[in-house]
Design a protein around this motif. Structure first.
Motif, short mmCIF file in Angstrom:
data_model
loop_
_atom_site.label_atom_id
_atom_site.label_comp_id
_atom_site.label_asym_id
_atom_site.label_seq_id
_atom_site.Cartn_x
_atom_site.Cartn_y
_atom_site.Cartn_z
N TYR A 28 -2.38 93.14 61.29
CA TYR A 28 -3.01 91.87 60.93
C TYR A 28 -2.66 90.82 61.98
O TYR A 28 -1.56 90.82 62.53
N TYR A 30 -1.90 86.98 62.40
CA TYR A 30 -1.52 85.77 61.66
C TYR A 30 -1.46 84.59 62.63
O TYR A 30 -0.95 84.72 63.74
N PRO A 105 1.71 88.60 52.75
CA PRO A 105 1.39 87.25 53.25
C PRO A 105 2.25 86.15 52.63
O PRO A 105 2.67 85.22 53.31
N VAL A 115 1.04 79.58 56.73
CA VAL A 115 0.06 80.39 57.44
C VAL A 115 -1.24 79.60 57.52
O VAL A 115 -1.72 79.09 56.51
N ILE A 118 -5.27 84.37 58.56
CA ILE A 118 -4.98 85.80 58.72
C ILE A 118 -6.30 86.46 59.06
O ILE A 118 -7.30 86.23 58.36
#
Length: 130
Positions: A28, A30, A105, A115, A118
């Motif tokens: 992933y 981020y 997450p 965050v 994503i």
């Protein structure tokens, strides 16, 4: 509560990659609202995020208890961006999949700050407010 199609959110889940030793991973991308620490600090925190799951022989009617784990690897790409991989040898298990898209997450955000996105999608797509 009534449900309709407008409540469905499609998220950009990365493809499962086969890697060496029969292991698999999903990686992933981020992006954070704040700068990340140095890579050595990131490595220590990522190691602490490893998750183990145990399948009980009684509950699942299997010959013996089975333990699987999801290891987390994080590579700092820029001050506010990191590539996070969930590595496992049992990718088809729901617990690993759900851990990568739902639990992880939140845990990442607890340790590294807010965050922003994503997989290029806004935070709210992945991290729902309870």
């Amino acid at each position: 509560m009534k449900y309709d199609a407008s409540m469905i959110t499609v998220i950009n889940i990365p493809q499962l990659e086969q890697i060496e030793d029969g292991k698999c991973c999903r990686t992933y991308l981020y992006r954070f609202t704040n700068p990340l620490p140095e890579q050595n600090v990131i490595d220590q925190i990522a190691n602490s995020l490893e998750k183990r799951f145990t399948f009980s022989k009684e509950l699942y009617e299997i010959p013996e208890d089975v333990e699987i784990s999801a290891s987390i690897f994080m590579k700092r790409l820029q001050d506010d961006e990191a590539r996070i991989s969930v590595l496992t040898d049992q990718p088809e298990e729901d617990c690993i999949y759900i851990f990568g898209i739902y639990t992880l997450p939140r845990k990442i955000e607890e340790r590294f700050g807010i965050v922003e996105s994503i997989q290029g999608e806004q935070r709210e797509t992945w991290i729902r407010v309870k």
